[in-house]
Design an enzyme around this catalytic site. Sequence first.
Site, PDB file in Angstrom:
ATOM      1  CE  LYS A  52      -3.965  -2.544   2.175  1.00 42.14           C
ATOM      2  NZ  LYS A  52      -4.982  -2.701   3.381  1.00 42.14           N
ATOM      3  CD  GLN A  96      -3.685  -4.477   6.252  1.00 40.82           C
ATOM      4  OE1 GLN A  96      -4.015  -3.361   5.828  1.00 40.82           O
ATOM      5  NE2 GLN A  96      -3.890  -5.506   5.695  1.00 40.82           N
ATOM      6  CG  ASP A 119      -9.454  -0.386   4.766  1.00 44.10           C
ATOM      7  OD1 ASP A 119      -9.391  -0.805   3.975  1.00 44.10           O
ATOM      8  OD2 ASP A 119      -9.003  -0.499   5.987  1.00 44.10           O
TER       9      ASP A 119
END
Length: 292
Positions: A52, A96, A119
Amino acid sequence: MTLIDGKKVSDDIKKEIAQEVEAMVAGGKRRPHLVAILVGHDGGSETYVANKVRACEVCGFKSTLIRFEDDVTEDTLLDTINKLNNDADVDGFIVQLPLPRHINEQRVIEAIDYRKDVDGFHPVNVGRQSIGLPCFHSATPAGIVELLSRYDVPVKGADCVVLGRSNIVGKPVAALLMQKAGGDATVTVCHSSTRDLASHTRRADIIIAALGKPGFVTADMVKDGAAIIDVGTTRVPDASRKSGFRLCGDVDFENVAPKCSYITPVPGGVGPMTIVSLMKNTLLAAKGTVYP
Ligand code: L34
């Protein structure tokens, strides 16, 4: 059989994003800024977050990685989230997953300002996605829909069977695919209590395998000419590899691929699309397109 190249599609999209960012910067705007919070040292999470950060560089974004050890308290994490919610320099951020067991994942997700939830995991975004309102779409489902569309896989009216009902893939991808704008498919979701699962997959025009069980989908479960999207990325020990493991999808690729119209590989299929969808959301956040 067409092999769906998620790596190539994601590289193309990153180039498109980078061009748009350079035009923004030339017009006097600042670069989009994504922050990632990584707790602990899980091998998969380390790799995905590193991917990412690298994607941010390619897209011309600013990125910040905030790391905590496994023993970080939930309060520290929530404090950090609160600061990021209120930091005008940050367009979007992610935590995460998975998190260590002493931390309540849902509480963490709900602490994120949904307007910075790139997200798409916050219940506001999940709910808005499920009824087709503007929102941050969760990355893996959005990536899957984008792959199907770029490869012209017929989705409208297709029998689509989703294997797995996780909050980050199974549920949201089913919600997207059943919507008119998300594909207009007839969607069945199978899970651990489904009776005679193979009877569902054998009728499927499209199978989305997202259960995290290496090689679960075997050739006898697949109709000739079906399209297969493999979301699994399980690390299986492999002494012959330098890393000590290999990445395994949920599909027995070798035997299933010859029967398919389309299939995604692992790696190089859905994974890179997850990352590029996050980049798209971050750009939308920076532009204020979704929540002006
Ligand atoms: N908060 N947690 C949050 N957001 C996410 O979107 C994720 N996910 C899933 C796990 N936890 C998360 C990811 O980032 C899964 N995921 C993810 C991201 C990238 C890749 C795989 C899963 C990926 O880059 N896969 C590469 C191979 C990587 C490797 O070598 O291990 C591929 O080609 O499939």
